[in-house]
Design a protein around this motif. Structure first.
Motif, PDB file in Angstrom:
ATOM      1  N   GLY A  84       0.741  -1.435   0.109  1.00 48.38           N
ATOM      2  CA  GLY A  84      -0.218   0.064  -0.040  1.00 48.38           C
ATOM      3  C   GLY A  84       1.015   1.496   0.006  1.00 48.38           C
ATOM      4  N   ALA A  85       1.729   1.239   0.944  1.00 51.85           N
ATOM      5  CA  ALA A  85       2.707   2.479   1.076  1.00 51.85           C
ATOM      6  C   ALA A  85       3.481   2.655  -0.474  1.00 51.85           C
ATOM      7  N   ALA A  86       4.036   1.703  -1.040  1.00 51.75           N
ATOM      8  CA  ALA A  86       4.762   1.812  -2.454  1.00 51.75           C
ATOM      9  C   ALA A  86       3.898   2.228  -3.383  1.00 51.75           C
ATOM     10  N   ALA A  87       2.606   1.585  -3.617  1.00 55.09           N
ATOM     11  CA  ALA A  87       1.660   1.974  -4.654  1.00 55.09           C
ATOM     12  C   ALA A  87       1.147   3.331  -4.304  1.00 55.09           C
ATOM     13  N   ILE A  88       1.155   3.956  -3.140  1.00 58.10           N
ATOM     14  CA  ILE A  88       0.590   5.290  -2.900  1.00 58.10           C
ATOM     15  C   ILE A  88       1.777   6.149  -3.415  1.00 58.10           C
ATOM     16  N   ALA A  89       2.953   6.039  -2.894  1.00 60.63           N
ATOM     17  CA  ALA A  89       4.066   6.732  -3.072  1.00 60.63           C
ATOM     18  C   ALA A  89       4.412   6.688  -4.494  1.00 60.63           C
ATOM     19  N   GLY A  90       4.299   5.618  -5.178  1.00 58.37           N
ATOM     20  CA  GLY A  90       4.460   5.648  -6.684  1.00 58.37           C
ATOM     21  C   GLY A  90       3.384   6.470  -7.574  1.00 58.37           C
ATOM     22  N   VAL A  91       2.154   6.464  -7.001  1.00 61.93           N
ATOM     23  CA  VAL A  91       1.170   7.302  -7.667  1.00 61.93           C
ATOM     24  C   VAL A  91       1.550   8.905  -7.484  1.00 61.93           C
ATOM     25  N   ILE A  92       1.617   9.068  -6.470  1.00 60.95           N
ATOM     26  CA  ILE A  92       2.003  10.574  -5.812  1.00 60.95           C
ATOM     27  C   ILE A  92       3.466  10.894  -6.676  1.00 60.95           C
ATOM     28  N   MET A  93       4.239  10.200  -6.764  1.00 64.12           N
ATOM     29  CA  MET A  93       5.552  10.340  -7.693  1.00 64.12           C
ATOM     30  C   MET A  93       5.064  10.579  -8.976  1.00 64.12           C
ATOM     31  N   MET A  94       4.032   9.759  -9.510  1.00 65.18           N
ATOM     32  CA  MET A  94       3.941   9.914 -11.093  1.00 65.18           C
ATOM     33  C   MET A  94       3.088  11.130 -11.252  1.00 65.18           C
ATOM     34  N   PHE A  95       2.123  11.489 -10.449  1.00 64.48           N
ATOM     35  CA  PHE A  95       1.265  12.717 -10.614  1.00 64.48           C
ATOM     36  C   PHE A  95       1.737  14.059 -10.234  1.00 64.48           C
ATOM     37  N   SER A  96       2.769  14.275  -9.347  1.00 65.56           N
ATOM     38  CA  SER A  96       3.231  15.441  -8.744  1.00 65.56           C
ATOM     39  C   SER A  96       4.059  16.092  -9.825  1.00 65.56           C
ATOM     40  N   ASN A  97       4.023  17.409  -9.919  1.00 65.22           N
ATOM     41  CA  ASN A  97       4.715  18.182 -11.005  1.00 65.22           C
ATOM     42  C   ASN A  97       4.310  17.559 -12.296  1.00 65.22           C
ATOM     43  N   VAL A  98       3.131  17.355 -12.544  1.00 69.47           N
ATOM     44  CA  VAL A  98       2.836  16.768 -14.046  1.00 69.47           C
ATOM     45  C   VAL A  98       3.369  17.661 -14.831  1.00 69.47           C
ATOM     46  N   ASN A  99       3.208  19.037 -15.013  1.00 67.00           N
ATOM     47  CA  ASN A  99       3.684  20.079 -15.911  1.00 67.00           C
ATOM     48  C   ASN A  99       5.218  20.020 -16.262  1.00 67.00           C
ATOM     49  N   SER A 100       5.919  19.561 -15.320  1.00 64.06           N
ATOM     50  CA  SER A 100       7.163  19.784 -15.261  1.00 64.06           C
ATOM     51  C   SER A 100       7.857  18.756 -16.453  1.00 64.06           C
ATOM     52  N   PHE A 101       7.026  17.908 -16.675  1.00 65.97           N
ATOM     53  CA  PHE A 101       7.769  16.549 -17.646  1.00 65.97           C
ATOM     54  C   PHE A 101       8.918  16.121 -17.454  1.00 65.97           C
TER      55      PHE A 101
ATOM     56  N   GLN B  44      11.177  11.419 -12.735  1.00 66.37           N
ATOM     57  CA  GLN B  44      10.178  11.478 -11.558  1.00 66.37           C
ATOM     58  C   GLN B  44       8.897  10.443 -12.180  1.00 66.37           C
ATOM     59  N   GLN B  45       8.593  10.341 -13.072  1.00 66.98           N
ATOM     60  CA  GLN B  45       7.471   9.542 -13.791  1.00 66.98           C
ATOM     61  C   GLN B  45       7.988   7.922 -13.761  1.00 66.98           C
ATOM     62  N   THR B  46       9.163   7.917 -14.317  1.00 63.99           N
ATOM     63  CA  THR B  46       9.680   6.715 -14.235  1.00 63.99           C
ATOM     64  C   THR B  46       9.762   6.090 -12.657  1.00 63.99           C
ATOM     65  N   GLY B  47      10.335   6.989 -11.959  1.00 62.12           N
ATOM     66  CA  GLY B  47      10.587   6.639 -10.372  1.00 62.12           C
ATOM     67  C   GLY B  47       9.090   6.162 -10.068  1.00 62.12           C
ATOM     68  N   GLY B  48       8.124   6.847 -10.306  1.00 64.31           N
ATOM     69  CA  GLY B  48       6.507   6.460  -9.851  1.00 64.31           C
ATOM     70  C   GLY B  48       6.324   5.226 -10.466  1.00 64.31           C
ATOM     71  N   PHE B  49       6.696   4.916 -11.664  1.00 59.99           N
ATOM     72  CA  PHE B  49       6.391   3.520 -12.213  1.00 59.99           C
ATOM     73  C   PHE B  49       7.026   2.285 -11.558  1.00 59.99           C
ATOM     74  N   VAL B  50       8.235   2.771 -11.169  1.00 55.91           N
ATOM     75  CA  VAL B  50       9.107   1.650 -10.407  1.00 55.91           C
ATOM     76  C   VAL B  50       8.409   1.379  -9.072  1.00 55.91           C
ATOM     77  N   GLN B  51       7.944   2.571  -8.429  1.00 58.67           N
ATOM     78  CA  GLN B  51       7.299   2.360  -7.105  1.00 58.67           C
ATOM     79  C   GLN B  51       6.083   1.484  -7.360  1.00 58.67           C
ATOM     80  N   VAL B  52       5.207   1.924  -8.302  1.00 62.33           N
ATOM     81  CA  VAL B  52       4.048   1.157  -8.452  1.00 62.33           C
ATOM     82  C   VAL B  52       4.450  -0.268  -8.807  1.00 62.33           C
ATOM     83  N   GLY B  53       5.248  -0.593  -9.654  1.00 59.85           N
ATOM     84  CA  GLY B  53       5.760  -2.063  -9.807  1.00 59.85           C
ATOM     85  C   GLY B  53       6.305  -2.576  -8.653  1.00 59.85           C
ATOM     86  N   THR B  54       7.022  -2.118  -8.095  1.00 55.86           N
ATOM     87  CA  THR B  54       7.464  -2.627  -6.573  1.00 55.86           C
ATOM     88  C   THR B  54       6.280  -2.957  -5.912  1.00 55.86           C
ATOM     89  N   GLY B  55       5.292  -2.152  -5.626  1.00 54.29           N
ATOM     90  CA  GLY B  55       4.220  -2.369  -4.796  1.00 54.29           C
ATOM     91  C   GLY B  55       3.430  -3.662  -5.585  1.00 54.29           C
TER      92      GLY B  55
END
Length: 92
Positions: free
Chosen positions: A50-67, A71-82
Protein backbone atom coordinates in the motif's frame (compact mmCIF):
# COMPACT_ATOMS: atom_id res chain seq x y z
CA UNK A 1 -15.87 -20.13 10.95
CA UNK A 2 -16.49 -22.37 13.91
CA UNK A 3 -15.13 -25.65 15.23
CA UNK A 4 -15.62 -28.01 18.15
CA UNK A 5 -13.41 -30.41 20.02
CA UNK A 6 -14.67 -33.83 21.04
CA UNK A 7 -18.31 -32.93 20.33
CA UNK A 8 -18.15 -29.92 22.67
CA UNK A 9 -19.64 -26.50 22.16
CA UNK A 10 -18.95 -24.64 18.94
CA UNK A 11 -16.14 -22.13 19.22
CA UNK A 12 -15.09 -19.33 16.93
CA UNK A 13 -11.85 -20.03 15.06
CA UNK A 14 -9.17 -17.71 16.42
CA UNK A 15 -5.63 -18.08 17.67
CA UNK A 16 -6.53 -17.99 21.36
CA UNK A 17 -9.22 -20.70 21.15
CA UNK A 18 -7.14 -22.96 18.91
CA UNK A 19 -3.98 -22.64 20.99
CA UNK A 20 -5.88 -23.42 24.17
CA UNK A 21 -7.69 -26.44 22.68
CA UNK A 22 -4.60 -27.85 20.95
CA UNK A 23 -2.24 -27.38 23.91
CA UNK A 24 -2.04 -31.15 24.38
CA UNK A 25 -0.53 -31.68 20.89
CA UNK A 26 2.82 -29.95 20.35
CA UNK A 27 2.88 -30.56 16.58
CA UNK A 28 -0.46 -28.80 16.23
CA UNK A 29 0.81 -25.86 18.25
CA UNK A 30 3.92 -25.69 16.05
CA UNK A 31 1.75 -25.58 12.89
CA UNK A 32 -0.48 -22.95 14.45
CA UNK A 33 2.50 -20.77 15.40
CA UNK A 34 4.02 -21.17 11.94
CA UNK A 35 0.71 -20.09 10.36
CA UNK A 36 0.48 -17.09 12.70
CA UNK A 37 4.02 -16.00 11.81
CA UNK A 38 3.29 -16.26 8.07
CA UNK A 39 0.10 -14.23 8.47
CA UNK A 40 2.01 -11.48 10.31
CA UNK A 41 4.65 -11.39 7.56
CA UNK A 42 1.98 -11.27 4.85
CA UNK A 43 0.22 -8.41 6.65
CA UNK A 44 3.48 -6.46 6.86
CA UNK A 45 4.08 -7.04 3.16
CA UNK A 46 0.59 -5.79 2.30
CA UNK A 47 1.23 -2.61 4.31
CA UNK A 48 4.42 -2.17 2.28
CA UNK A 49 2.44 -2.72 -0.91
CA UNK A 50 0.00 0.00 0.00
CA UNK A 51 2.76 2.44 0.90
CA UNK A 52 4.74 1.71 -2.28
CA UNK A 53 1.69 2.01 -4.52
CA UNK A 54 0.56 5.29 -2.93
CA UNK A 55 4.08 6.72 -3.11
CA UNK A 56 4.37 5.67 -6.76
CA UNK A 57 1.09 7.28 -7.74
CA UNK A 58 2.03 10.47 -5.90
CA UNK A 59 5.43 10.51 -7.63
CA UNK A 60 3.85 9.99 -11.05
CA UNK A 61 1.31 12.77 -10.71
CA UNK A 62 3.25 15.38 -8.76
CA UNK A 63 4.61 18.18 -10.94
CA UNK A 64 2.85 16.82 -14.04
CA UNK A 65 3.52 20.05 -15.93
CA UNK A 66 7.30 19.79 -15.49
CA UNK A 67 7.59 16.68 -17.71
CA UNK A 68 10.34 15.25 -15.55
CA UNK A 69 10.79 11.77 -17.01
CA UNK A 70 12.93 10.60 -14.09
CA UNK A 71 10.17 11.38 -11.64
CA UNK A 72 7.53 9.57 -13.68
CA UNK A 73 9.84 6.60 -14.21
CA UNK A 74 10.47 6.49 -10.47
CA UNK A 75 6.72 6.47 -9.93
CA UNK A 76 6.28 3.53 -12.29
CA UNK A 77 9.10 1.70 -10.50
CA UNK A 78 7.39 2.35 -7.14
CA UNK A 79 4.06 1.03 -8.41
CA UNK A 80 5.81 -1.99 -9.95
CA UNK A 81 7.52 -2.65 -6.63
CA UNK A 82 4.17 -2.46 -4.90
CA UNK A 83 2.65 -4.97 -7.31
CA UNK A 84 5.60 -7.34 -6.87
CA UNK A 85 5.35 -7.09 -3.08
CA UNK A 86 1.62 -7.77 -3.29
CA UNK A 87 2.23 -10.89 -5.34
CA UNK A 88 4.88 -12.00 -2.87
CA UNK A 89 2.51 -11.47 0.05
CA UNK A 90 -0.16 -13.47 -1.71
CA UNK A 91 2.21 -16.37 -2.38
CA UNK A 92 3.30 -16.58 1.25
Amino acid sequence: MFYNKEFGDLKKVNYYNLSRDMADNQKSIDFLNKYRKKRKIATAIYVGVGAAAIAGVIMMFSNVNSFNDNQQTGGFVQVGTGIALGLGGYLI
